[in-house]
Design an enzyme around this catalytic site. Structure first.
Site, PDB file in Angstrom:
ATOM      1  CD  GLU A  76      23.391 -25.973   7.108  1.00 36.70           C
ATOM      2  OE1 GLU A  76      23.192 -25.428   8.226  1.00 36.70           O
ATOM      3  OE2 GLU A  76      22.711 -25.697   6.099  1.00 36.70           O
ATOM      4  CE  LYS A 110      18.975 -25.985   5.601  1.00 33.09           C
ATOM      5  NZ  LYS A 110      19.983 -24.944   5.931  1.00 33.09           N
ATOM      6  CB  CYS A 153      20.521 -26.028   9.595  1.00 33.20           C
ATOM      7  SG  CYS A 153      20.815 -24.559  10.617  1.00 33.20           S
ATOM      8  CB  VAL A 156      22.644 -17.192  11.642  1.00 28.63           C
ATOM      9  CG1 VAL A 156      23.856 -17.651  10.850  1.00 28.63           C
ATOM     10  CG2 VAL A 156      21.396 -17.342  10.797  1.00 28.63           C
TER      11      VAL A 156
HETATM   12  C1  ACM Z   1      20.456 -22.646   8.475  1.00 28.04           C
HETATM   13  O1  ACM Z   1      19.588 -23.373   8.013  1.00 28.04           O
HETATM   14  N1  ACM Z   1      21.733 -22.820   8.192  1.00 28.04           N
HETATM   15  C2  ACM Z   1      20.092 -21.566   9.402  1.00 28.04           C
END
Ligand code: ACM
Length: 255
Positions: A38, A108, A141, A168
């Site tokens: 990402e 996203k 992510c 993370v």
């Molecule tokens: C994330 O969605 N970058 C943890």
């Protein structure tokens, strides 16, 4: 088909150096599909001012141009995450190119933590592209934490999910084999490593198979990992001779 991830630590705001790192880390490797992390050309922990400076239109920006050329050179498919600008809006996007052609993008849907201050939530549907006969979907992510994302892609026929990530928390690496198992699909998660402004990224990128098996996992950083797969395996949704995960669903009992 050889699927692959390249895990590395992008440098904040240094697009050209990041593209060079991607090239150096993958140019001598074989792959049909390469998934990258990402926001891998800008870095993750951007300020609003940096986001304004570093984001690019998709597909009409220099990062997409680079990837078009690179996917043509490597005769392959590439999926990567980048900061997209459209007018005065910014999206945390992933882009799909194949052998020199732009196939599409995904924005996203489930924004994580302070991303909510930076990006507009995704406004494009979960889409499945036919890439050389392989039905390919994308999520980014934190979408992993919503099983509906992978389920929607699988319901729309995805055999494989390309999953750029900047994780993370050390949780998604446990969840992705389950996403693969419960949808009977292949998944390729490309995470990043390193640290930015107090955030430490957890690496351990992974490729999972429809039975939930981890076919490849990154153990070092940076790391290129690959696995040969047969996407057709993802078309059989039976978990036992009498249980099809899709045909046996009971939607009237669900939310
Ligand atoms: C994330 O969605 N970058 C943890």
């Amino acid at each position: 088909m050889i699927t692959a991830f390249y895990q590395f630590a992008p440098r904040l705001g240094e697009r050209d150096a990041n593209l060079e790192m991607i090239r150096k880390g993958t140019v001598n490797r074989s792959f049909d599909l390469l998934v990258l992390p990402e926001l891998c050309t800008t870095g993750y922990a951007l300020t609003p001012e940096e986001l304004d400076r570093f984001s690019e239109p998709v597909p009409d920006g220099p990062t997409v141009s680079f990837m078009l050329r690179y996917s043509q050179e490597k005769k392959s498919t590439i999926v990567w995450g980048m900061a997209e600008r459209e007018g005065d809006r910014f999206y945390n996007s992933a882009v799909l190119v194949h052998q020199g052609f732009f196939l599409g993008k995904y924005r996203k849907v489930h924004l994580f933590l302070d991303e909510k201050d930076l990006f507009t939530p995704g406004d494009l549907p979960f889409t499945v592209w036919d890439v050389n006969g392989v039905r390919t979907g994308i999520m980014i992510c934190f979408d992993w934490a919503y099983p509906e994302a992978a389920r929607t892609l699988a319901s729309r026929g995805a055999q494989l999910i390309a999953h750029p990530a900047n994780l993370v928390l050390p949780l998604c690496q446990k969840a992705m084999p389950v996403r693969a198992l419960e949808n009977r699909i292949f998944t390729v998660t490309a995470n990043r490593t390193g640290e930015e402004r107090g955030l430490r990224f957890t690496g351990q990128s992974l490729i999972c198979a429809p039975g939930g098996k981890i076919l490849k996992q990154a153990r070092k950083r940076p790391s290129f990992g690959s696995a040969e797969i047969d996407p057709v395996e993802a078309s059989d949704k039976r978990m036992t001779a009498r249980n099809s995960l899709f045909e046996d669903r009971r939607p009237s009992f669900y939310l």
